[in-house]
Design a protein around this motif. Structure first.
Motif, PDB file in Angstrom:
ATOM      1  N   VAL A  84       0.836  -1.205   0.000  1.00  0.00           N
ATOM      2  CA  VAL A  84       0.000   0.000   0.000  1.00  0.00           C
ATOM      3  C   VAL A  84       0.871   1.255   0.000  1.00  0.00           C
ATOM      4  O   VAL A  84       0.569   2.242  -0.692  1.00  0.00           O
ATOM      5  CB  VAL A  84      -0.947  -0.009   1.216  1.00  0.00           C
ATOM      6  N   GLU A  85       1.963   1.216   0.755  1.00  0.00           N
ATOM      7  CA  GLU A  85       2.874   2.359   0.792  1.00  0.00           C
ATOM      8  C   GLU A  85       3.460   2.652  -0.581  1.00  0.00           C
ATOM      9  O   GLU A  85       3.526   3.800  -1.017  1.00  0.00           O
ATOM     10  CB  GLU A  85       3.992   2.077   1.810  1.00  0.00           C
ATOM     11  N   ARG A  86       3.849   1.610  -1.291  1.00  0.00           N
ATOM     12  CA  ARG A  86       4.386   1.788  -2.643  1.00  0.00           C
ATOM     13  C   ARG A  86       3.292   2.215  -3.618  1.00  0.00           C
ATOM     14  O   ARG A  86       3.547   2.990  -4.541  1.00  0.00           O
ATOM     15  CB  ARG A  86       5.031   0.486  -3.116  1.00  0.00           C
ATOM     16  N   TYR A  87       2.089   1.728  -3.417  1.00  0.00           N
ATOM     17  CA  TYR A  87       0.971   2.144  -4.278  1.00  0.00           C
ATOM     18  C   TYR A  87       0.724   3.645  -4.147  1.00  0.00           C
ATOM     19  O   TYR A  87       0.557   4.351  -5.154  1.00  0.00           O
ATOM     20  CB  TYR A  87      -0.295   1.368  -3.896  1.00  0.00           C
ATOM     21  N   ILE A  88       0.732   4.154  -2.924  1.00  0.00           N
ATOM     22  CA  ILE A  88       0.534   5.587  -2.715  1.00  0.00           C
ATOM     23  C   ILE A  88       1.682   6.379  -3.326  1.00  0.00           C
ATOM     24  O   ILE A  88       1.474   7.411  -3.982  1.00  0.00           O
ATOM     25  CB  ILE A  88       0.402   5.890  -1.210  1.00  0.00           C
ATOM     26  N   GLY A  89       2.914   5.888  -3.136  1.00  0.00           N
ATOM     27  CA  GLY A  89       4.074   6.586  -3.669  1.00  0.00           C
ATOM     28  C   GLY A  89       4.078   6.669  -5.177  1.00  0.00           C
ATOM     29  O   GLY A  89       4.527   7.666  -5.754  1.00  0.00           O
ATOM     30  N   VAL A  90       3.567   5.643  -5.851  1.00  0.00           N
ATOM     31  CA  VAL A  90       3.583   5.603  -7.314  1.00  0.00           C
ATOM     32  C   VAL A  90       2.329   6.231  -7.913  1.00  0.00           C
ATOM     33  O   VAL A  90       2.411   7.036  -8.843  1.00  0.00           O
ATOM     34  CB  VAL A  90       3.729   4.143  -7.810  1.00  0.00           C
ATOM     35  N   CYS A  91       1.174   5.861  -7.375  1.00  0.00           N
ATOM     36  CA  CYS A  91      -0.087   6.284  -7.988  1.00  0.00           C
ATOM     37  C   CYS A  91      -0.626   7.601  -7.435  1.00  0.00           C
ATOM     38  O   CYS A  91      -1.445   8.251  -8.090  1.00  0.00           O
ATOM     39  CB  CYS A  91      -1.135   5.182  -7.808  1.00  0.00           C
ATOM     40  N   HIS A  92      -0.191   7.984  -6.249  1.00  0.00           N
ATOM     41  CA  HIS A  92      -0.645   9.245  -5.651  1.00  0.00           C
ATOM     42  C   HIS A  92       0.555   9.992  -5.071  1.00  0.00           C
ATOM     43  O   HIS A  92       0.652  10.191  -3.850  1.00  0.00           O
ATOM     44  CB  HIS A  92      -1.691   8.979  -4.568  1.00  0.00           C
ATOM     45  N   PRO A  93       1.486  10.409  -5.924  1.00  0.00           N
ATOM     46  CA  PRO A  93       2.740  11.011  -5.441  1.00  0.00           C
ATOM     47  C   PRO A  93       2.541  12.286  -4.630  1.00  0.00           C
ATOM     48  O   PRO A  93       3.347  12.595  -3.752  1.00  0.00           O
ATOM     49  CB  PRO A  93       3.521  11.275  -6.727  1.00  0.00           C
ATOM     50  N   LEU A  94       1.482  13.040  -4.901  1.00  0.00           N
ATOM     51  CA  LEU A  94       1.262  14.285  -4.162  1.00  0.00           C
ATOM     52  C   LEU A  94       0.858  14.035  -2.711  1.00  0.00           C
ATOM     53  O   LEU A  94       1.026  14.899  -1.854  1.00  0.00           O
ATOM     54  CB  LEU A  94       0.186  15.127  -4.869  1.00  0.00           C
ATOM     55  N   ARG A  95       0.337  12.846  -2.445  1.00  0.00           N
ATOM     56  CA  ARG A  95      -0.064  12.518  -1.071  1.00  0.00           C
ATOM     57  C   ARG A  95       1.040  11.777  -0.316  1.00  0.00           C
ATOM     58  O   ARG A  95       0.930  11.550   0.883  1.00  0.00           O
ATOM     59  CB  ARG A  95      -1.333  11.661  -1.094  1.00  0.00           C
ATOM     60  N   ARG A  96       2.080  11.383  -1.032  1.00  0.00           N
ATOM     61  CA  ARG A  96       3.153  10.612  -0.408  1.00  0.00           C
ATOM     62  C   ARG A  96       3.849  11.393   0.689  1.00  0.00           C
ATOM     63  O   ARG A  96       4.232  10.826   1.729  1.00  0.00           O
ATOM     64  CB  ARG A  96       4.182  10.198  -1.472  1.00  0.00           C
ATOM     65  N   ILE A  97       4.002  12.712   0.496  1.00  0.00           N
ATOM     66  CA  ILE A  97       4.729  13.514   1.473  1.00  0.00           C
ATOM     67  C   ILE A  97       4.021  13.546   2.827  1.00  0.00           C
ATOM     68  O   ILE A  97       4.646  13.708   3.884  1.00  0.00           O
ATOM     69  CB  ILE A  97       4.935  14.954   0.926  1.00  0.00           C
ATOM     70  N   ASP A  98       2.694  13.364   2.808  1.00  0.00           N
ATOM     71  CA  ASP A  98       1.926  13.387   4.058  1.00  0.00           C
ATOM     72  C   ASP A  98       1.689  12.004   4.637  1.00  0.00           C
ATOM     73  O   ASP A  98       1.539  11.849   5.854  1.00  0.00           O
ATOM     74  CB  ASP A  98       0.568  14.064   3.814  1.00  0.00           C
ATOM     75  N   PHE A 141       3.649   1.883 -16.482  1.00  0.00           N
ATOM     76  CA  PHE A 141       3.632   1.751 -17.937  1.00  0.00           C
ATOM     77  C   PHE A 141       2.935   2.933 -18.592  1.00  0.00           C
ATOM     78  O   PHE A 141       3.337   3.389 -19.666  1.00  0.00           O
ATOM     79  CB  PHE A 141       2.956   0.444 -18.346  1.00  0.00           C
ATOM     80  N   ALA A 142       1.882   3.437 -17.968  1.00  0.00           N
ATOM     81  CA  ALA A 142       1.168   4.588 -18.509  1.00  0.00           C
ATOM     82  C   ALA A 142       2.078   5.814 -18.540  1.00  0.00           C
ATOM     83  O   ALA A 142       2.071   6.586 -19.509  1.00  0.00           O
ATOM     84  CB  ALA A 142      -0.075   4.869 -17.677  1.00  0.00           C
ATOM     85  N   ARG A 143       2.871   6.009 -17.491  1.00  0.00           N
ATOM     86  CA  ARG A 143       3.787   7.140 -17.461  1.00  0.00           C
ATOM     87  C   ARG A 143       4.903   6.990 -18.483  1.00  0.00           C
ATOM     88  O   ARG A 143       5.323   7.963 -19.118  1.00  0.00           O
ATOM     89  CB  ARG A 143       4.385   7.283 -16.060  1.00  0.00           C
TER      90      ARG A 143
END
Length: 377
Positions: A148-162, A244-246
C-alpha cells in the motif's frame, strides 16, 4: 445438531492432519515404510532434510537484513521500517513455528528416538502456538502495508509527502502487531497438552472448543491468505499499470534523479517480495482447500484406502516446505534487486566506504521529500 457437530469434528480432524489450522498435533513416525506411497516418503524426506536448510539460511539472512535496514541512513526511510519489521517477524516465525514443527515432524522422522518433548508442555505449548499465530499474521500484513505504501508513492505522489513518512510507517507497524496480538488471543485459551494412546504428548485444541476453534481458525486462514493475496495482487496491478502509462507518455529518454532511483529500487523490491510471497503460499493453500472440501464428505469416504490418504499427505509435506521457504528468501531478493541494500550490507563488514557515505547522502535527501513533485516512481 448431533450430525452437524460430528461433521465439524470430522472437518477439524482432517484440518489438523493438513495443518492449516496451524497445529501439527499428530506425531507418528512411519513404522513400515514399504506400506507408504513413494510420494509420501519423498515428501517427508524432503521436508525433514530441507527445513533445517531453510532455518539456517533464514536466521542468517533475516538477521543481516534487519541490521541493514536499521543502519544509519536506511532506518530513516519509511520503506525500511516495514522491511526491518518484516525481517524481525520472519525470524520469530522461523523460531516459534518452523523450527518447532520440524522438531515434531522432521527430526522424529530422521531419528525416531530423538523426541523433543519440551515444546509440548503446559504454558510453553500455549505460548508457542500464540506466538506463531501472531508472527505469521504480522508477516503477511507487513507485506500488505509495504504494498500500500508503494501504491501511494507511485499512484498518488502528491499525497506521499503526508502519508509515506517514517513516523506513519512506525505507527502502522505497531498497529499491525497490536491487531495481530488481539485477534489471535483466542488460541492459547483453546489449546492444551494431551497424551496420545502411545503415551506421546501433543499440543492441540481442547475437544470442547472444536467448533469454535474451527470457525476462528478458518477466519484466521482467510486473513493470512485470500484477503492479503487479493489486496497485494490488485495493488501491484495498479502500480504496474501506472508505471507503464507514465512511460508511454514520455517521448524521450529521461534521466532519473538518484532519489527517484531509490523509489524505483524499493518498488522493484516490492514486486519480487510480493510475487514470491504469492507463489510460495499458493501451493500450500491449494492443498489445504483440497483437503478442506475433501473432509466435508469424510463420512462418505470411510472405505477410502490409507494409501490414497498418505499420497496427499506426501504432497502436503512438499507444499509445506515450499511455504516455509517464504521466510528465508527475502534476503536474496533484497540482494538481487537492491543496490542500496547491497551497499548497506557491505557496510556491515566494511565501515569505511565512500560509496556508503554517498548512499547515505542520497537516502537522506530522498527521505526529506524535497523532490516529491518531480519523481515519477
Amino acid at each position: 445438531m448431533k450430525t452437524t457437530q460430528s461433521i465439524y469434528d470430522a472437518v477439524l480432524q482432517h484440518m489438523q492432519q493438513s495443518n492449516f489450522s496451524f497445529n501439527f498435533t499428530l506425531s507418528w513416525p512411519p513404522q513400515e515404510q514399504d506400506e507408504y506411497p513413494s510420494i509420501y516418503k519423498t515428501g517427508r524426506t524432503f521436508y525433514a532434510y530441507f527445513t533445517p536448510v531453510i532455518l539456517i539460511v533464514g536466521f542468517i539472512g533475516n538477521s543481516l537484513s534487519f541490521n541493514v535496514f536499521m543502519s544509519k541512513g536506511m532506518r530513516n526511510l519509511s520503506a525500511s521500517v516495514y522491511l526491518a519489521a518484516l525481517s524481525a517477524t520472519d525470524l520469530v516465525t522461523l523460531l516459534c513455528y518452523v523450527m518447532v514443527e520440524w522438531f515434531r515432524r522432521g527430526l522424529v522422522y530422521l531419528q525416531p528416538e530423538w523426541k523433543v518433548s519440551f515444546v509440548d508442555t503446559d504454558y510453553l505449548c500455549q505460548f508457542q502456538m500464540y506466538t506463531s499465530y501472531v508472527s505469521r499474521m504480522s508477516s503477511v500484513w507487513l507485506v500488505v502495508a509495504f504494498t500500500v505504501e508503494r501504491y501511494i508513492g507511485v499512484c498518488h505522489p502528491l499525497r506521499r509527502i503526508d502519508i509515506c513518512t517514517v513516523s506513519s510507517a512506525r505507527r502502522i507497524v505497531i498497529c499491525i502487531f497490536v491487531t495481530s496480538l488481539t485477534l489471535v488471543l483466542y488460541k492459547p485459551f483453546m489449546t492444551g497438552v494431551f497424551i496420545s494412546g502411545n503415551g506421546n504428548k501433543y499440543c492441540t485444541t481442547y475437544p470442547k472448543y472444536n467448533l469454535e476453534s474451527f470457525i476462528l481458525d478458518s477466519v484466521y486462514g482467510l486473513l493470512i491468505t485470500i484477503i492479503p493475496f487479493t489486496i497485494i495482487s490488485v495493488m501491484n496491478f495498479l502500480i504496474i499499470n501506472k508505471l507503464f502509462a507514465r512511460k508511454r507518455k514520455q517521448k524521450k529518454t529521461r534521466i532519473l534523479s538518484e532519489e527517484a532511483l531509490v523509489r524505483l529500487e524499493f518498488t522493484s523490491i516490492l514486486f519480487v517480495i510480493s510475487f514470491c510471497f504469492v507463489v510460495f503460499n499458493i501451493p500450500f493453500l491449494i492443498m489445504w482447500i483440497r483437503n478442506f472440501f475433501h473432509s466435508k464428505h469424510i463420512s462418505n469416504q470411510i472405505n477410502e484406502s490409507s494409501y490414497k490418504v498418505d499420497y496427499w499427505r506426501g504432497v502436503l509435506y512438499i507444499t509445506r516446505t515450499i511455504f516455509y521457504a517464504n521466510y528465508c528468501i527475502n534476503f536474496f531478493l533484497y540482494s538481487l534487486t537492491g543496490a542500496y541494500f547491497r551497499r548497506g550490507l557491505k557496510a556491515l563488514f566494511c565501515r569505511k566506504s565512500d560509496g556508503l557515505l554517498r548512499s547515505h547522502s542520497v537516502l537522506t535527501r530522498y527521505n526529506s521529500h524535497s523532490h516529491t513533485n518531480q519523481s515519477w516512481v
